[in-house]
Design a protein around this motif. Structure first.
Motif, PDB file in Angstrom:
ATOM      1  N   PHE A 104      35.941   7.212  -2.323  1.00  0.00           N
ATOM      2  CA  PHE A 104      35.499   8.060  -3.420  1.00  0.00           C
ATOM      3  C   PHE A 104      36.528   7.958  -4.539  1.00  0.00           C
ATOM      4  N   GLY A 144      25.694   5.863  -7.459  1.00  0.00           N
ATOM      5  CA  GLY A 144      26.278   7.146  -7.836  1.00  0.00           C
ATOM      6  C   GLY A 144      25.321   7.958  -8.660  1.00  0.00           C
ATOM      7  N   THR A 145      25.415   9.254  -8.531  1.00  0.00           N
ATOM      8  CA  THR A 145      24.441  10.152  -9.145  1.00  0.00           C
ATOM      9  C   THR A 145      24.473  10.118 -10.665  1.00  0.00           C
ATOM     10  N   ASN A 179      28.468  13.638  -6.006  1.00  0.00           N
ATOM     11  CA  ASN A 179      28.825  12.319  -5.490  1.00  0.00           C
ATOM     12  C   ASN A 179      29.624  12.408  -4.197  1.00  0.00           C
ATOM     13  N   SER A 202      20.334   6.890  -6.361  1.00  0.00           N
ATOM     14  CA  SER A 202      21.527   6.447  -5.636  1.00  0.00           C
ATOM     15  C   SER A 202      21.200   6.064  -4.203  1.00  0.00           C
ATOM     16  N   ILE A 253      30.533   4.189  -4.389  1.00  0.00           N
ATOM     17  CA  ILE A 253      30.119   5.301  -5.241  1.00  0.00           C
ATOM     18  C   ILE A 253      31.102   5.509  -6.383  1.00  0.00           C
ATOM     19  N   HIS A 254      30.549   5.607  -7.573  1.00  0.00           N
ATOM     20  CA  HIS A 254      31.330   5.915  -8.763  1.00  0.00           C
ATOM     21  C   HIS A 254      31.900   7.323  -8.640  1.00  0.00           C
TER      22      HIS A 254
END
Length: 358
Positions: free
Chosen positions: A311, A265-266, A298, A275, A291-292
């Motif tokens: 997500f 995640g970014t 994101n 990422s 991904i956070h």
């Protein structure tokens, strides 16, 4: 193309409800403030990135990012990404900021290409399924009521942040499974609240309740502890969320068998560049890179890679109930379709209302 200026703003947001987390963690309302990084070029294309700490964004920009970026080619993202890691050796950046300029540079690149970022990244899909990720509520009844509301809104997956008590959390997780039935995907996030013994106990309870993953039950300092946990359980363990080091650290988790799924995640993993490194590394092992939660950056990342399931959308409050990102009626999120990442700001308003800027 050259970078001609770098600006930063600290802005207040109207999120009045403080977030309550497990025992041992302070209540937070981190969405009440926002840092905005804005990179301007001589071609009139701007790149934008957003952080959770406003004053730190302004401070880092003034002391480090202006000198790093002004006069440089914004399309040389790889070069600048590595230079940020060199700066980190001296600066020890707060983890949010390792990838902040990288996100803005990818925004510029996608705008220059005239396409949404997820397409530039490879384009796996244009929509991603969301899951509702709770804050910590006081009672089981509140969790069940919030779960019902999320299901009414179209969610088909829910993740719990609970109390940080292994036995109580196990009972809550099993009660939620009984309440929603077998067809809803459930996850549990321990927010690093347990030792190895309690982590194993809780993990076995989650296995009995058929949870989809078991996330970060321990601090991510010890690969040995996470390997032992993975060896003891059949439920997939999701790890390496807050550990520093982007793909270098992720490689250690994977190589030592210390996770079954890995976080990317970014916000916490070095922007888009970091990422992607983690996602592609995980894919080479046939592993999911989950991904956070976050914002448009994101979402674009989630649609740009192939080995991500969901997500994360934060859910808080019991009346009214708030969501951290808008979700469509079927529980999916469509990536912004314009060129770039999709951030939209009224810069005149930001300039007027920012409580700090550079």
């Amino acid at each position: 193309m050259k970078i001609v200026d770098v600006k930063a703003y600290a802005v207040k947001q109207n999120v009045a409800i403080p977030f309550k987390w497990r025992k041992g963690l302070p209540e937070g309302s981190h969405l009440n403030e926002m840092g905005i990084l804005r990179i301007l070029t001589d071609e009139g294309i701007e790149g934008v990135a957003v952080a959770q700490r406003g004053l730190m964004t302004v401070d880092y920009t003034k002391r480090r990012l202006k000198d790093l970026l002004i006069g440089r080619d914004p399309l040389l993202k790889e070069q600048l990404w590595h230079e940020m890691w060199e700066l980190d050796r001296a600066e020890e950046f707060q983890i949010y900021y390792m990838g902040l300029p990288d996100i803005a540079l990818w925004d510029i690149t996608a705008k220059k290409a005239g396409m949404p970022l997820y397409q530039l990244l490879g384009g796996s899909r244009d929509r991603v399924q969301a899951y509702a990720s709770t804050v910590t509520f006081d009672t089981t009844e509140e969790y069940l009521r919030v779960a019902d509301y999320c299901l009414e809104k179209g969610y088909r997956a829910i993740k719990l942040h609970a109390w940080g008590d292994a036995k109580a959390d196990a009972k809550l997780c099993q009660a939620l499974r009984k309440h929603v039935g077998d067809d809803i995907c459930l996850m549990y996030d321990g927010s690093a609240g347990f030792d190895l013994q309690d982590s194993i106990y809780l993990g076995k309870a989650l296995e009995q309740a058929d949870y989809y993953w078991y996330e970060e039950p321990m601090r991510e300092f010890s690969l040995w502890n996470y390997k032992k946990l993975c060896d003891e359980l059949t439920i997939p363990v999701l790890a390496a969320e807050t550990s520093d080091g982007a793909h270098w650290n992720a490689a250690d988790f994977i190589a030592h068998g210390a996770c079954d799924l890995i976080r990317t995640g970014t916000v916490l993993k070095g922007g888009i560049t970091g990422s992607l490194r983690i996602a592609h590394l995980a894919d080479s092992f046939g592993m999911k890179a989950e991904i956070h939660g976050g914002d448009q950056a994101n979402v674009q990342l989630a649609c740009g890679i192939n080995n991500n399931s969901f997500f994360e959308v934060l859910v808080w409050g019991t009346g009214p109930i708030g969501f951290g990102y808008p979700v469509e009626e079927d529980g999916y999120i469509t990536a912004p379709q314009g060129p770039g990442i999709g951030y939209q700001f009224d810069w005149e308003e930001i300039e007027r209302t920012a409580y700090a800027k550079v």
